[in-house]
Design a protein around this motif. Sequence first.
Motif, PDB file in Angstrom:
ATOM      1  N   LYS A 148     -17.104  -6.439   4.851  1.00  0.00           N
ATOM      2  CA  LYS A 148     -17.485  -7.840   4.997  1.00  0.00           C
ATOM      3  C   LYS A 148     -16.766  -8.689   3.949  1.00  0.00           C
ATOM      4  O   LYS A 148     -16.264  -9.773   4.249  1.00  0.00           O
ATOM      5  N   MET A 149     -16.683  -8.181   2.728  1.00  0.00           N
ATOM      6  CA  MET A 149     -16.016  -8.914   1.647  1.00  0.00           C
ATOM      7  C   MET A 149     -14.522  -9.049   1.914  1.00  0.00           C
ATOM      8  O   MET A 149     -13.923 -10.076   1.599  1.00  0.00           O
TER       9      MET A 149
ATOM     10  N   TYR B 102     -20.447 -12.182  -3.130  1.00  0.00           N
ATOM     11  CA  TYR B 102     -20.862 -10.841  -3.534  1.00  0.00           C
ATOM     12  C   TYR B 102     -20.180 -10.390  -4.825  1.00  0.00           C
ATOM     13  O   TYR B 102     -20.756  -9.619  -5.585  1.00  0.00           O
ATOM     14  N   ALA B 103     -18.973 -10.872  -5.090  1.00  0.00           N
ATOM     15  CA  ALA B 103     -18.331 -10.572  -6.373  1.00  0.00           C
ATOM     16  C   ALA B 103     -19.141 -11.197  -7.504  1.00  0.00           C
ATOM     17  O   ALA B 103     -19.324 -10.581  -8.562  1.00  0.00           O
TER      18      ALA B 103
ATOM     19  N   ASP C 269     -28.143   2.873  -8.960  1.00  0.00           N
ATOM     20  CA  ASP C 269     -28.072   1.540  -8.393  1.00  0.00           C
ATOM     21  C   ASP C 269     -27.340   1.618  -7.062  1.00  0.00           C
ATOM     22  O   ASP C 269     -26.376   2.373  -6.928  1.00  0.00           O
ATOM     23  N   TYR C 270     -27.793   0.821  -6.108  1.00  0.00           N
ATOM     24  CA  TYR C 270     -27.176   0.798  -4.784  1.00  0.00           C
ATOM     25  C   TYR C 270     -27.198  -0.626  -4.267  1.00  0.00           C
ATOM     26  O   TYR C 270     -28.220  -1.309  -4.357  1.00  0.00           O
ATOM     27  N   ILE C 271     -26.068  -1.063  -3.737  1.00  0.00           N
ATOM     28  CA  ILE C 271     -25.988  -2.381  -3.112  1.00  0.00           C
ATOM     29  C   ILE C 271     -25.747  -2.157  -1.625  1.00  0.00           C
ATOM     30  O   ILE C 271     -24.732  -1.559  -1.245  1.00  0.00           O
ATOM     31  N   ASP C 272     -26.694  -2.630  -0.797  1.00  0.00           N
ATOM     32  CA  ASP C 272     -26.601  -2.375   0.643  1.00  0.00           C
ATOM     33  C   ASP C 272     -25.639  -3.343   1.329  1.00  0.00           C
ATOM     34  O   ASP C 272     -25.003  -4.169   0.667  1.00  0.00           O
ATOM     35  N   GLU C 273     -25.551  -3.246   2.668  1.00  0.00           N
ATOM     36  CA  GLU C 273     -24.578  -4.053   3.408  1.00  0.00           C
ATOM     37  C   GLU C 273     -24.896  -5.543   3.383  1.00  0.00           C
ATOM     38  O   GLU C 273     -24.048  -6.365   3.697  1.00  0.00           O
ATOM     39  N   ASN C 274     -26.116  -5.914   2.965  1.00  0.00           N
ATOM     40  CA  ASN C 274     -26.489  -7.323   2.866  1.00  0.00           C
ATOM     41  C   ASN C 274     -26.386  -7.845   1.434  1.00  0.00           C
ATOM     42  O   ASN C 274     -26.753  -8.984   1.163  1.00  0.00           O
ATOM     43  N   GLY C 275     -25.952  -7.008   0.511  1.00  0.00           N
ATOM     44  CA  GLY C 275     -25.806  -7.429  -0.878  1.00  0.00           C
ATOM     45  C   GLY C 275     -27.063  -7.276  -1.705  1.00  0.00           C
ATOM     46  O   GLY C 275     -27.103  -7.712  -2.857  1.00  0.00           O
TER      47      GLY C 275
END
Length: 184
Positions: free
Chosen positions: A85-86, A96-97, A126-132
């Motif tokens: 997406k980014m 998101y950056a 830590d985990y960042i999902d597809e929605n940020g």
Amino acid sequence: MSNYNSVYESTYASSKKKAVRKEETKETAAAQKSAETAKNSRNEEYLKDLQKQVPYMKLQIGYGLNTNNDGKVNVVDVNPKLLEKMQNDPKAAKEYAQRLKDVESALKWLDNYKKSVGSTVIVRHDYIDENGNISHFSVSVRKDNLNEKLRKEAQENAGKRIEKSREKARENREQVGAKLDLKI
């Protein structure tokens, strides 16, 4: 005889079709695999560029809280869909950056806070999902060196006081014994 021939012919024809389908499936699978590999390598390259923006954390591609990171801190798994997406949307990339930079500053603040109260982070996932959205899990241990030093000094002082009181008790017993000997 014609029935046997037609059965043989239909079996032969169907086996030919299956062979063609298998060949098409192999080609399709190979094409999908090469497309997936290209996508993964593109994500990895993009992740390396993002890594330069947030040097305090180690970014890696992942699909959830990763228990392979036990014993590690500052490792963040990023969902590959978010990376795609980014890459495809500059507005999302900027947003998101910035979130990653915010996460980095929050982790720095948290680490400094933990140090100030005498704790050490030993595991952090830590985990960042597809929605940020971020998921966070950490374990910290409190090891306060100053309190340990004070506790040790207090034990030594208590030991000295106990020894002094025992000595005094012996002296008192000897004095009482000497007084009893004089009376007898």
